[in-house]
Design an enzyme around this catalytic site. Structure first.
Site, PDB file in Angstrom:
ATOM      1  N   TYR A  42      -8.473 -37.422  27.300  1.00  0.00           N
ATOM      2  CA  TYR A  42      -9.527 -38.051  28.099  1.00  0.00           C
ATOM      3  C   TYR A  42      -9.020 -38.495  29.474  1.00  0.00           C
ATOM      4  O   TYR A  42      -9.833 -38.787  30.355  1.00  0.00           O
ATOM      5  CB  TYR A  42     -10.098 -39.277  27.392  1.00  0.00           C
ATOM      6  N   HIS A  55      -5.410 -34.936  17.532  1.00  0.00           N
ATOM      7  CA  HIS A  55      -6.736 -34.616  18.067  1.00  0.00           C
ATOM      8  C   HIS A  55      -7.411 -33.459  17.340  1.00  0.00           C
ATOM      9  O   HIS A  55      -8.621 -33.452  17.144  1.00  0.00           O
ATOM     10  CB  HIS A  55      -6.625 -34.287  19.557  1.00  0.00           C
TER      11      HIS A  55
END
Length: 272
Positions: free
Chosen positions: A51, A111
Site C-alpha cells: 500500500y 499478502h
C-alpha cells in the site's frame, strides 16, 4: 478502548471485529483519515508494504499516542509482506517496523501465496518469539493453499484475510477456514474499486436497509459479522466510518441472511 466488540484469536489475544482498511490512503490524507478514525473509536488499522502508506499510518498513530488519546494496548496494527519480499523477510519486516515507528506490530500477514512463503513465515515466527510481532496470519489463502501451508509452520496463523462480499461469498471456504481455527476477515467487504455502488444499490440490499432503518453498507457489514467474519472496510469519509462502526444495535433475521446468501454469483473483483 475500541468501541467495537473483540474476537479472541487462537493464541488467546483479542482483535476488534471492525477496523479501517487503508489500501487507498496516501500521505497527508492517510494521516488525517487515521486520526479521524481514532477519534471515532476505530482501533484496528490494516496496512501493507504494497500500500506504500505504512509511514503515514504510523505517523497518525504515533501522534495520537503522544497526545495521550490512545494507549498502545488500545491499538491493533496490521501490516503485510508482499511476495517479492519473502526472500528477505527479516529485512522487509525491519523496514515495515521502522516505517510504522512502533515497538511491535499486532499482526503481520503474508499478502498472498508465493515462492518462499513458508520460509518467510518461519522468519516471522522468530519475530514473534522476540516480541516484535504479536500474531501471524495470511491473506488470500484458500482451500488449496491453506492445508499444506499449515503443515509446514510451527505457529498456527490466527487469521486469513480474503475477498468476501455479497457477490463473492466463499460459502464453502469460510467455514473451512474457521474449522482450522483461524478467524476470517473480509477485504473488499463492500465491493471495492468501482463496484461499491453496484453492491450497495442492489435492490435486495437496499430493501433490507429500508426494513432495518440502516444504510446498505451497514446491512452488508452486519451480514458478514453474523457469518463470523471480521471486516476492514476502507473509507476516508467520517460519516461513513461512523456508520461502519454502528453495526451492533441491530441484527439480521434468518430470512434476511437467506436473501443475502442468494446474491452470491461468484464474481471476484480482484485477481488474488
Amino acid at each position: 478502548m475500541s468501541i467495537t466488540p473483540h474476537v479472541t484469536l487462537n493464541n488467546g489475544l483479542t482483535m476488534p471485529q471492525v477496523g479501517l482498511g487503508t489500501w487507498s490512503l496516501q500521505g497527508a490524507a492517510c494521516v488525517r483519515t487515521v486520526r479521524t478514525a481514532l477519534s471515532l473509536g476505530i482501533r484496528l488499522f490494516d496496512s501493507a508494504t504494497f500500500y506504500d502508506n505504512e509511514a503515514a499510518v504510523g505517523q497518525a498513530l504515533r501522534s495520537a499516542l503522544a497526545a495521550g488519546e490512545v494507549t498502545r494496548s488500545d491499538l491493533f496494527v496490521v501490516t503485510k509482506l508482499y511476495p517479492n519480499e519473502y526472500h528477505q523477510a527479516a529485512r522487509a519486516f525491519e523496514r515495515s517496523l521502522a516505517r510504522l515507528g512502533l515497538e511491535y506490530v499486532d499482526l503481520v500477514l503474508l499478502h498472498h501465496p508465493g515462492a518462499g512463503d513458508v520460509a518467510a513465515y518461519q522468519v516471522l515466527e522468530q519475530e514473534v518469539a522476540r516480541g516484535r510481532i504479536k500474531s501471524l496470519g495470511l491473506s488470500n489463502y484458500y482451500r488449496q493453499e491453506l492445508p499444506p501451508f499449515l503443515k509446514q509452520v510451527k505457529l498456527k496463523p490466527v487469521l486469513d484475510q480474503n475477498e468476501i462480499h455479497p457477490f463473492y461469498q466463499e460459502q464453502d471456504v469460510v467455514p473451512f477456514i474457521q474449522e482450522q481455527g483461524l478467524v476470517v476477515q473480509a477485504w473488499y467487504p463492500l465491493g471495492g474499486r468501482g463496484h461499491t455502488g453496484e453492491i450497495l444499490g442492489h435492490p435486495v440490499i437496499a430493501g433490507l436497509a429500508r426494513k432495518h432503518g440502516k444504510t446498505s453498507a451497514q446491512i452488508v457489514l452486519r451480514w458478514l459479522l453474523q457469518r463470523g467474519i471480521t471486516v476492514v472496510p476502507g473509507s476516508a469519509d467520517a460519516a461513513h466510518m461512523a456508520q461502519n462502526l454502528d453495526l451492533f444495535s441491530f441484527s439480521l433475521e434468518p430470512e434476511d441472511m437467506s436473501a443475502m446468501a442468494a446474491l452470491d454469483c461468484g464474481r471476484k473483483f480482484d485477481w488474488y
